[in-house]
Scaffold this active site. Sequence first.
Site, PDB file in Angstrom:
ATOM      1  N   GLU A 181      28.374 -13.399  36.886  1.00  0.00           N
ATOM      2  CA  GLU A 181      28.090 -14.701  37.496  1.00  0.00           C
ATOM      3  C   GLU A 181      29.116 -15.098  38.548  1.00  0.00           C
ATOM      4  OE1 GLU A 181      27.835 -14.053  34.310  1.00  0.00           O
ATOM      5  OE2 GLU A 181      25.690 -14.328  33.966  1.00  0.00           O
TER       6      GLU A 181
ATOM      7  N   HIS B 149      21.618 -21.010  24.825  1.00  0.00           N
ATOM      8  CA  HIS B 149      20.402 -20.988  25.639  1.00  0.00           C
ATOM      9  C   HIS B 149      19.821 -22.388  25.749  1.00  0.00           C
ATOM     10  CE1 HIS B 149      20.879 -16.851  24.189  1.00  0.00           C
ATOM     11  NE2 HIS B 149      20.279 -16.490  25.305  1.00  0.00           N
TER      12      HIS B 149
END
Lengths: 377, 458
Positions: free
Chosen positions: A111, A181
């Site tokens: 990322e 999540h």
Amino acid sequence: MAVCGALVRSGRLSRPISGRNSAFIDSRFAVVKRLASALSYVPETAPSDFGETTKMNLFQSINSAMDVALANDPTAVIFGEDVAFGGVFRCTIGLADKYGKDRVFNTPLCEQGIAGFGIGMAVMGATAIAEIQFADYIFPAFDQIVNEAAKYRYRSGNLFDCGRLTMRAPCGAVGHGALYHSQSPEAFFAHVPGIKVVIPRGPIQAKGLLLACIKDDNPCIFLEPKILYRAAVEHVPVGDFSLPLSSAEVVVEGKDVTMVAWGTQVQVLREVCNMAQEKLGVSCELIDLRTIMPWDSETVIKSVNKTGRLLVAHEAPLTGGFAAEVASTVQSECFLHLEAPVERVCGYDTPFPHIFEPFYMPDKWRCFEAVKKLINY
Amino acid sequence: MGGKAASMAVARGSAAIFQGLRHVCNKNSPKFPSLACTGLPLRHQKCQYASTQGLDLEEERPQFPGSTKAEFTLNMDFHLPEGAPGIPVYRVMDGEGRILKSSEDPQLSKDTVLEMYRKMVMLSTMDGILYNAQRQGRISFYMTNYGEEGTHIGSAAALDPQDMAFGQYREAGVFLWRGYTLDDFMNQCFSNDLDYNKGRAFPVNFGSKEHNFATYSSPLATQMPHAAGAAYALKRAGTGLCVVCYFGDGAASEGDAHAAFNFAATLDCPVIFFCRNNGYAISTPTTEQYRGDGIASRGSGYGMATIRVDGNDTFAVYNVTKAAREMCVTENRPVLIEAMTYRIGDHSTSDDSSAYRTHDEVNHYRGNSPITRLQRYLINQGWWDTEQEADYREAAKQQVMEAFRVGEVRKKPPLSDLLTDVYDTMEPHLVKQTQHMLHHIRQNKEQYPTTDIFTEEK
């Protein structure tokens, strides 16, 4: 990440399910079953001057926005983990085939690299649309976003900027996402001058706001409530259109209580509006903030000056959440108009839990209790 | 194959062609497509030899998507890096400035080499004056470039001035080579009204759109993935340009360095990663920074072309940069250059390096600096002498002092520049905050005596 991908592919996320689950123990099987419940998405109608519409869910409307962006801007590219085959949430389906592998491509699993690479492209004037697979995984990119993207224009005296960067990430509760999540990290980014943070409540909003972010000449973080990817369906304009940033929208007009939220929570508060009207005879004004930073405080202040009561709700934990910023500004600007202290209904100050999700969430019952408190103060 | 089997294969092959099915699989050779693969499928079948990642699934080789080049071995041999020799250091000149192998002589013109030398001396002169200025409290901070002038000038001279540059903080010579003026340096260091950064960053945060060098920032290695992305954009735009990204031996330990190398290699980015390995990251010597063979040993791990060079040999740096650039723009691939050098000065004006290294070590390198070596070359060529040296050093000093004097007395930017350029346009909350700030300052002027050195608000 891979788990969710598998769930998507196996079709288990294919029915409209809610983060607001009802769970019961089936005594014969001693199993806790999930049921689709509380959340139902109320489709909206697009303004007629946006042209022809077609039925799209949230991921299709986001796909459509990126399709428009790549069609109109030859420098525009989309990149991130797994975007080439269509993305774990199907947001980029068909785009690699349509625009070529040099424009819609996978990056290595990193990322901080995705963010840094995107900043570099944007510095050279190319439109960079970066995807972070889950907002929960944006933190390795935090340094690049906070120390580089947000400060690029300011520190160089406007010689350089990375305004052509937009970073997208799925956020929010999905019913079973647990710690990694389900997160809503908007508050972290709201605290960073120089970036814009935007969260849509449905497909029309998503397409218009995403196109606005892509066109906007500031680095933008676009958080997409993942539970709405399939659950939210409405008739979305097929062409190019954008909706204004830093502009809150009054979704339901009312006169007794102001309610402020963003993303999925707007849908929850819609139901609370109905409950308040039916059970309490209370008329609520519901505002979707849409842009978290820079936020449209004027619309909220105007509303609270009218109603005297404010409820702010978000999934993210209570302490330091963005409701605190809204509450603080409102108490400063609307002090003499307030009939009751500002109510915040948020996630608890814990990591996002798995089996306890239905009890963690700022569901309609908790929000309804807050409305009662505001009215009865 | 027996005759019957062969004819059957041919028949099947013909049938396949009739079916219009020229399937592609790893068994097929271009010459006899339908004969080679005995797994010839019917139209609805998938060839058993097909593979998405180009593997030849019948051969007795490791067939793993993760590594297609490796062979099997029956010997359990750990690869012990301490046993391997170090990557060699490419050089052109010896310590006396003599070209050692004539084929490696870049054959630069007298004017070019003199210009390179003068820029290095100018840089060194400016470093001395600004270092002292900080000690006198006239600027807040400074970082010198002593010992690394060769890496700056050698590389900058080999690049196209339009090649976008990203750096760390010790590349002032690259700015100087590209035409960043002494005034530009001074304005930035004084944070005055002509500072490109509008007074927002402390000294040595140079940057210039005109000279294609992105403005520095303090976090280390963050510029490295930027460089990969910028190179990708330049490639897509068909500019034929490359990107150069400078970073140090310490910065190379950051995660962003790993990210940058991997992205640049996998996405075929035309970027030169130029590592200035000067032996120290503030007080941390390279022995505590990494255990492997420098930064160069990492290059092949990412699939990058790599070379190690004597950073104090300006011609060697020139040669490798030129060759790397050629590779970048013609093959669209990243190149890693590790320039070995030595940081003769302290890390910055906030550092006293005698606390962690010996004077002997520093003096050794001081005596054989890139400036000295190039000077010896020039003198050998008969292009320079001690009189020109003295004259030029005096002239350089005068020029730097003049720019310093002019920069020092200039006003600072207007106070409102504190709040502009956060976004591309002025946001309402910042308009309010600006009004609040200016109002507060005006109401309490005596508490803010320095406001007079700031430009008046319009």
